[in-house]
Design an enzyme around this catalytic site. Structure first.
Site, mmCIF file in Angstrom:
data_model
loop_
_atom_site.group_PDB
_atom_site.id
_atom_site.type_symbol
_atom_site.label_atom_id
_atom_site.label_comp_id
_atom_site.label_asym_id
_atom_site.label_seq_id
_atom_site.Cartn_x
_atom_site.Cartn_y
_atom_site.Cartn_z
ATOM 1 C CG MET A 1 -0.882 1.261 1.611
ATOM 2 S SD MET A 1 0.360 1.620 2.874
ATOM 3 C CE MET A 1 0.223 0.172 3.924
ATOM 4 C CB CYS B 1 -6.109 -5.710 -5.439
ATOM 5 S SG CYS B 1 -6.525 -6.289 -3.764
ATOM 6 C CG ASN C 1 3.986 0.689 -6.257
ATOM 7 O OD1 ASN C 1 3.182 -0.222 -6.189
ATOM 8 N ND2 ASN C 1 4.309 1.407 -5.196
ATOM 9 N N GLY C 2 6.942 -0.325 -5.650
ATOM 10 C CA GLY C 2 7.336 -1.574 -5.004
ATOM 11 C C GLY C 2 8.688 -1.510 -4.333
ATOM 12 C CD GLU C 3 10.615 -4.474 -0.593
ATOM 13 O OE1 GLU C 3 11.136 -4.697 0.512
ATOM 14 O OE2 GLU C 3 9.415 -4.730 -0.838
#
Length: 310
Positions: free
Chosen positions: A8, A98, A199-201
């Site tokens: 991050m 990104c 990946n994600g949430e």
């Protein structure tokens, strides 16, 4: 199942990697992206982002760290990947996900999802430049402003020689707005033969289970969810619902502060603590209360008093 810790930008750096991997549950980490333009980067810059290279490319807890590169110059990406490999990197990861406008305007990150042929060439060039025993992986989103080329991009990465793909299940335009479209990861799994990481949430154990069921993915990467709940990886691995207590988490936060004191300037230190408390407030109401207190702090002695009194 493998659980990867995501990078991050501006928060989940080597200090927080060290903190979170000591808690446990992770199999692998990826560094913040290192931008590659048109030059060979000096080794000291790589070490600044990934000091774990001094310890066999592992965190203090022994978790391996891949070095992530971001750029669009085929030859420079290959040259820098070769140099990073010579420093003892566990693996090389390539950033095609990104969504930051400043990155995209300079033909980096998710902007390359509009150019799958270039993605292929970058991966192929990097794979050729890096010793075969060092994995070359890539992270992508579902597209720039639509999912129209999601499968084409995934196939380009595979054909270029990527050993694994991490798929953030949103487009660049979606940003980080829910939901994540995990069903698209399933389509990618059906298209490529290399391993895929979802990946994600993923904020909770339930999210992780649903993600794996919908995507058909055994492996996941967590980022914001891991920062909001430092015990999330362990909870997912053990399929348990109870996070660390706030008192334990506060001790982890204090340990992180002590790491910041070693090599970060005073203004940035306070900002990082405020930033992490903001994420923690999603899991702990006490963090929201403490965030309201510390967000007004301007001096380091105010933070020192805070640690002693709370």
């Amino acid at each position: 199942m493998r659980i990867l810790l995501a990078p991050m930008e501006g928060l989940l750096d080597y200090r927080l990697r060290d903190t979170l991997t000591k808690i446990g549950g992770y199999d692998e980490c990826v560094s913040e992206f290192i931008r590659v333009n048109d030059t060979l980067l000096p080794a000291h810059r790589i070490y600044r982002f990934v000091p774990e290279l001094h310890q066999n490319s592992r965190t203090m807890a022994g978790i391996p760290v891949k070095v992530q590169l971001l750029g669009s110059d085929i030859n420079c990406m290959a040259e820098n990947a070769s140099m990073v490999a010579s420093l003892g990197a566990y693996g090389i990861d390539l950033n095609f996900g990104c969504p930051a406008p400043t990155v995209n305007r300079n033909r980096g990150g998710a902007a390359l999802l509009k150019e799958p042929d270039l993605m292929y060439s970058i991966v192929k060039s990097v794979r050729s430049a890096v010793p075969s025993h060092i994995p070359v992986t890539a992270k992508m989103r579902l597209g720039f402003d639509s999912t129209e080329q999601a499968l084409v991009c995934a196939k380009a990465l595979e054909d270029g020689g990527a050993n694994e793909i991490v798929v953030h299940a949103r487009t660049k335009t979606d940003g980080y707005k829910p939901p994540a479209y995990w069903e698209w990861i399933h389509k990618i799994i059906e298209t490529v033969k290399i391993p895929v990481v979802a990946n994600g949430e993923i904020w909770t154990v339930t999210d992780a289970i649903r993600c794996m069921e919908i995507s058909g993915c055994e492996n996941i990467m967590i980022g914001r969810g891991a920062v909001a709940n430092p015990s999330l990886a362990l909870m997912i691995r053990k399929k348990q619902q109870d996070p660390h207590s706030w008192n334990d988490t506060k001790g982890i936060l204090r340990s992180y502060w002590e790491k910041l004191e070693l090599d970060m300037d005073t203004t940035s230190r306070g900002g990082r603590i405020k930033q992490w408390l903001h994420y923690l407030s999603r899991q702990y109401f006490e963090a929201e209360r403490d965030f309201e207190i510390v967000k007004r702090f301007r001096k380091l002695d105010e933070f020192e008093t805070y640690w002693m009194e709370t």
